[in-house]
Design a protein around this motif. Structure first.
Motif, short mmCIF file in Angstrom:
data_model
loop_
_atom_site.label_atom_id
_atom_site.label_comp_id
_atom_site.label_asym_id
_atom_site.label_seq_id
_atom_site.Cartn_x
_atom_site.Cartn_y
_atom_site.Cartn_z
N GLN A 50 -4.33 -0.01 7.11
CA GLN A 50 -5.34 1.01 6.85
C GLN A 50 -4.71 2.40 6.67
O GLN A 50 -5.06 3.14 5.75
CB GLN A 50 -6.36 1.04 7.99
N ARG A 51 -3.76 2.76 7.55
CA ARG A 51 -3.14 4.08 7.45
C ARG A 51 -2.31 4.21 6.18
O ARG A 51 -2.30 5.26 5.53
CB ARG A 51 -2.28 4.34 8.69
N ALA A 52 -1.63 3.13 5.80
CA ALA A 52 -0.80 3.16 4.59
C ALA A 52 -1.67 3.33 3.35
O ALA A 52 -1.35 4.12 2.45
CB ALA A 52 0.03 1.88 4.51
N ALA A 53 -2.78 2.59 3.28
CA ALA A 53 -3.65 2.66 2.11
C ALA A 53 -4.31 4.04 2.00
O ALA A 53 -4.44 4.60 0.91
CB ALA A 53 -4.71 1.57 2.19
N LEU A 54 -4.71 4.60 3.13
CA LEU A 54 -5.33 5.93 3.12
C LEU A 54 -4.33 7.00 2.68
O LEU A 54 -4.66 7.89 1.88
CB LEU A 54 -5.87 6.26 4.51
N LEU A 55 -3.09 6.89 3.16
CA LEU A 55 -2.07 7.87 2.78
C LEU A 55 -1.82 7.83 1.28
O LEU A 55 -1.76 8.88 0.62
CB LEU A 55 -0.77 7.60 3.55
N SER A 56 -1.67 6.65 0.72
CA SER A 56 -1.41 6.55 -0.72
C SER A 56 -2.57 7.10 -1.54
O SER A 56 -2.37 7.74 -2.58
CB SER A 56 -1.13 5.09 -1.10
N LEU A 57 -3.80 6.85 -1.09
CA LEU A 57 -4.96 7.37 -1.79
C LEU A 57 -4.97 8.90 -1.76
O LEU A 57 -5.22 9.55 -2.78
CB LEU A 57 -6.23 6.82 -1.14
N GLU A 58 -4.66 9.48 -0.60
CA GLU A 58 -4.66 10.94 -0.48
C GLU A 58 -3.53 11.57 -1.27
O GLU A 58 -3.70 12.61 -1.90
CB GLU A 58 -4.56 11.32 0.99
N VAL A 59 -2.35 10.94 -1.25
CA VAL A 59 -1.21 11.48 -1.99
C VAL A 59 -1.49 11.44 -3.49
O VAL A 59 -1.12 12.35 -4.24
CB VAL A 59 0.07 10.71 -1.66
N ALA A 60 -2.16 10.39 -3.95
CA ALA A 60 -2.46 10.27 -5.38
C ALA A 60 -3.40 11.39 -5.84
O ALA A 60 -3.30 11.86 -6.98
CB ALA A 60 -3.09 8.92 -5.68
N ALA A 79 0.82 -1.21 0.00
CA ALA A 79 0.00 0.00 0.00
C ALA A 79 0.85 1.26 0.00
O ALA A 79 0.45 2.29 -0.56
CB ALA A 79 -0.94 0.00 1.21
N LEU A 80 2.04 1.19 0.61
CA LEU A 80 2.92 2.37 0.68
C LEU A 80 3.73 2.59 -0.59
O LEU A 80 4.25 3.69 -0.81
CB LEU A 80 3.89 2.23 1.86
N ALA A 81 3.84 1.57 -1.43
CA ALA A 81 4.72 1.66 -2.60
C ALA A 81 4.42 2.87 -3.48
O ALA A 81 5.35 3.58 -3.89
CB ALA A 81 4.63 0.36 -3.41
N PRO A 82 3.16 3.19 -3.80
CA PRO A 82 2.91 4.37 -4.64
C PRO A 82 3.37 5.67 -3.99
O PRO A 82 3.86 6.57 -4.68
CB PRO A 82 1.38 4.36 -4.81
N THR A 83 3.24 5.78 -2.67
CA THR A 83 3.67 7.00 -1.98
C THR A 83 5.19 7.15 -2.04
O THR A 83 5.72 8.25 -2.21
CB THR A 83 3.19 6.99 -0.52
N LEU A 84 5.88 6.03 -1.90
CA LEU A 84 7.35 6.07 -1.94
C LEU A 84 7.86 6.51 -3.30
O LEU A 84 8.96 7.05 -3.40
CB LEU A 84 7.92 4.69 -1.59
#
Length: 364
Positions: A308-318, A248-253
């Protein structure tokens, strides 16, 4: 684990890593992988060779699973079959039960469900009310289960029932091997907000007849069967949530410039996933060394909430770009179930409070 890496290179598609999101929901790939891994001895490598394993030690078996997590191996088609039901059958089953059920459960040839959670009891097994009355060699079962993963696909279910209503809550429970095709069993899938990798179901049991020889373990010994089964599930859960959080964090990274607040959240998320990995390794080492520890109690709660926190962060960053890539929303929707399956966060906090911190039990 070079031999296991070689096995993965052989059985996974050449473009598996590059096309991982596409392959995540490939049922045929997941089915074939589970069967191939079992046949090669890699699925449950600590088992004996005559059982489908490789007789590896605990640390060696965990190294195999960590390699699988690193390589993001396909999700098993029936996780609870291989990870919970099969170990229970191996530890508590009669020779006849083992001969009929063990290999198909581990290999994924037959789908298994876990009949634990109930309306009004949730993940609190001791509060369950589904009853089973034994007479003339047959149990008559009445009650309801809920959040039963893959109940609509399952051929079998490890069904936990109350067989002694007068005993203390933990001591009046038994485990039955239920044929899901039995008369009186009704399964209703629970609708979800989006497409789920596995279904959730309600299971209704109305005067279901279960033969006495379907008892798994001792009569009124179901609590011990459940605890031993979930012991096997412990490593499986933290490894899966660690893998899911990293995915889930990969897109944010790989995203562009992040705001200061997003960088802080990313740092915390990375710290959480590393804490999950290190705590998982520590609890495994303590278990192998027979060192008493309650550190394992944090793993499920930390893992599911980290996902949950990782998936939400990636969604918001996208941001608006998420509308062009459904994977962001899929990850977020999948993550929402993490605090329900395998024990809700509320139950996990109770376990931590009572077992790890020694706090007095709450009273209603």
């Amino acid at each position: 684990m070079t031999a296991f890496d070689d096995f993965l290179d052989e059985v996974l598609p050449a473009d598996y890593e590059a096309e991982y999101q596409r392959y995540r929901r490939d049922l045929e790939l997941r089915r074939n992988y589970q069967a191939a891994a079992f046949d090669a001895g890699w699925l449950i490598p600590e088992w004996g060779r005559d059982e489908g394993g490789r007789e590896l030690s605990g640390p060696e078996a965990l190294a195999v699973r960590l390699t699988g997590a690193r390589r993001r191996v396909p999700r098993l088609l029936n996780i609870q079959g291989a990870g919970v039901a099969a170990p229970a059958i191996r530890a508590f089953g009669t020779p006849a039960q083992q001969a009929r059920l063990l290999r198909p459960a581990a290999r994924g040839d037959e789908v298994w469900a876990l009949g634990m959670s109930e309306p009004g009891a949730g993940s609190d097994l001791a509060s369950m009310r589904t009853s089973a009355v034994l007479a003339d060699g047959v149990f008559t079962v009445n009650g309801q289960k809920v959040w039963t993963t893959q109940g609509d696909e399952a051929r079998w279910c490890t069904l936990y029932v109350r067989t002694d209503p007068e005993a203390r809550p933990h001591r009046g429970i038994s485990c039955l091997v239920l044929d899901m095709r039995s008369p009186g069993v009704t399964v209703r899938p629970i609708r979800t907000a989006g497409e789920a990798i596995e279904s959730f179901c309600e299971v209704f049991l109305d005067d279901v007849k279960v033969p006495e020889d379907a008892l798994l373990g001792l009569l009124n010994g179901g609590w011990g069967v459940a605890m031993a089964s979930l012991e096997h599930e412990r490593d499986m859960i933290w490894l899966n949530t660690w893998l899911e959080a990293n995915r889930a964090l990969a897109p944010t990274l790989h995203a562009g410039e992040l705001s200061e607040a997003q960088l802080v959240r990313l740092g915390r998320a990375l710290a959480d996933t590393e804490s999950l990995r290190l705590t998982g390794l520590r609890t495994a080492a303590q278990r192998w060394a027979d060192v008493p520890s309650q550190a394992w109690t944090i793993l499920k709660l930390l893992g599911s909430e980290s996902v949950q926190r990782a998936a939400l962060l990636s969604l918001e960053v996208a941001g608006p770009a998420a509308f062009d890539d459904p994977a962001y929303f899929d990850e977020r929707l999948d993550s929402l179930g993490a605090t329900i399956y395998g024990g809700t966060s509320e139950i996990q906090r109770t376990i931590i409070a009572e077992r790890a911190l020694g706090l007095p039990k709450g009273r209603s």
